[in-house]
Design a protein around this motif. Structure first.
Motif, PDB file in Angstrom:
ATOM      1  N   TRP A  92      46.110 -16.240   4.764  1.00 38.51           N
ATOM      2  CA  TRP A  92      45.208 -15.817   5.841  1.00 38.51           C
ATOM      3  C   TRP A  92      45.037 -16.929   6.871  1.00 38.51           C
ATOM      4  O   TRP A  92      45.040 -16.684   8.076  1.00 38.51           O
ATOM      5  CB  TRP A  92      43.859 -15.428   5.233  1.00 38.51           C
ATOM      6  CG  TRP A  92      42.819 -15.081   6.256  1.00 38.51           C
ATOM      7  CD1 TRP A  92      42.859 -14.066   7.171  1.00 38.51           C
ATOM      8  CD2 TRP A  92      41.578 -15.769   6.473  1.00 38.51           C
ATOM      9  NE1 TRP A  92      41.706 -14.078   7.933  1.00 38.51           N
ATOM     10  CE2 TRP A  92      40.911 -15.101   7.532  1.00 38.51           C
ATOM     11  CE3 TRP A  92      40.961 -16.858   5.863  1.00 38.51           C
ATOM     12  CZ2 TRP A  92      39.664 -15.511   7.995  1.00 38.51           C
ATOM     13  CZ3 TRP A  92      39.723 -17.260   6.320  1.00 38.51           C
ATOM     14  CH2 TRP A  92      39.092 -16.599   7.382  1.00 38.51           C
ATOM     15  N   GLU A  95      47.980 -17.203   9.297  1.00 33.10           N
ATOM     16  CA  GLU A  95      48.268 -16.004  10.096  1.00 33.10           C
ATOM     17  C   GLU A  95      49.510 -15.319   9.516  1.00 33.10           C
ATOM     18  O   GLU A  95      50.640 -15.691   9.794  1.00 33.10           O
ATOM     19  CB  GLU A  95      48.478 -16.337  11.572  1.00 33.10           C
ATOM     20  CG  GLU A  95      47.241 -16.916  12.249  1.00 33.10           C
ATOM     21  CD  GLU A  95      47.493 -17.184  13.723  1.00 33.10           C
ATOM     22  OE1 GLU A  95      48.552 -16.766  14.231  1.00 33.10           O
ATOM     23  OE2 GLU A  95      46.638 -17.821  14.350  1.00 33.10           O
ATOM     24  N   LEU A 206      44.810  -8.073   4.559  1.00 36.07           N
ATOM     25  CA  LEU A 206      45.378  -8.901   5.625  1.00 36.07           C
ATOM     26  C   LEU A 206      46.280  -8.092   6.568  1.00 36.07           C
ATOM     27  O   LEU A 206      46.862  -8.648   7.493  1.00 36.07           O
ATOM     28  CB  LEU A 206      46.174 -10.060   5.014  1.00 36.07           C
ATOM     29  CG  LEU A 206      45.355 -11.085   4.214  1.00 36.07           C
ATOM     30  CD1 LEU A 206      46.272 -12.083   3.524  1.00 36.07           C
ATOM     31  CD2 LEU A 206      44.366 -11.812   5.125  1.00 36.07           C
TER      32      LEU A 206
END
Length: 276
Positions: A92, A95, A206
């Motif tokens: 996370w 990215e 995510l």
């Protein structure tokens, strides 16, 4: 509209999983990345939930047959679940759909595929060399080692969706050499269900799960697993393991060279920008 190529891919992977017992991630994830051009994070996330769905059935069968060593499963999970959550947190921060995460996933996937191939080829030799030494370990040492193996599997599976098959079975064979093979396999599958589910849900949170793709893959893979399991006893195990290991090494090489090419181009571009 359902793409027949995805269904055929799911069937082929299911067939090999049923025949060899190797986790589908070592086959499906590279296939999605290399053949269909799916982003590595989406391939891993989709495959994790796909694996959770397919392994749940196998876990129920082993549970019904009483071929699961639950203490080993609990120890593995006590290491793998926290490790998976920490790994997802790192992804996370990177990215997930960025270049850094893509490179990390591809490199870990290469490592996991080579580790799986090594387990397939050298499992017997490893067992012959270390089995007696592992049998002399006391219960406390075995317990702690099982948790550490769980941590390693949690990281590997969360990053690559690979590791909960051949690698997990080899580790359990070393740590619990007195257990029958059916119980080793059943325990590995039972542990893989919560691990792939937690990691898969994390990837979903995510934004790296393609639900439509997973559904199409399941349409093909479930019949493939059934047919593969039926054919497993009719095909020499050594031939299957060597063939699969060769495929995994070739796939890992392809992924590795692709990453090397991208890295070389990035360095060259950076060098040109500095000289200009």
């Amino acid at each position: 509209m359902i793409d027949p190529l995805y269904v055929a891919s799911g069937f082929g992977v299911g067939l090999l999983v049923g025949m060899t017992g190797v986790g589908g991630g070592s086959l499906m994830t590279p296939l999605l990345i290399l053949l269909f051009g799916v982003h590595p994070s989406t391939a891993v996330g989709t495959d994790l939930l796909y694996a959770a769905a397919t392994k749940t059935g196998g876990s129920l069968v082993h549970g019904w047959s009483q071929s699961i060593h639950w203490p080993a499963v609990i120890r593995l999970a006590s290491g793998s679940i926290p490790a998976s959550l920490v790994t997802l947190l790192v992804l996370w921060q990177l990215e997930l759909h960025g270049d850094a995460a893509r490179s990390l996933i591809n490199l870990v996937l290469c490592f996991a595929l080579i580790l799986t191939a090594t387990s397939l080829i050298f499992r017997k030799a490893i067992m012959e060399r270390y089995r007696r030494r592992m049998e002399r370990l006391d219960a406390s040492t075995t317990d702690h080692a099982t948790v550490l193996v769980g941590v390693a599997l949690g990281v590997l599976v969360s990053l690559s969706s690979v590791g909960a098959g051949a690698v997990g079975v080899t580790a359990l064979l070393l740590l619990y050499p007195r257990l029958p093979m059916a119980t080793i396999v059943g325990s590995d599958i039972a542990h893989a269900v919560p691990l792939t589910l937690v990691a898969g849900i994390g990837h979903w949170a995510l934004g790296s799960v393609d639900w439509a793709l997973m559904g199409v893959l399941l349409i093909g893979s479930l019949p493939g697993i059934i047919i593969g399991s039926y054919c497993a006893v009719r095909v020499p195990e050594t031939v299957l393991r060597l063939l699969l290991a060769t495929v995994l090494i070739l796939v890992a090489s392809k992924l590795g060279f692709s990453e090397l090419h991208i890295a070389t181009e990035s360095v060259a571009a950076a060098a040109r920008s500095v000289t200009q």
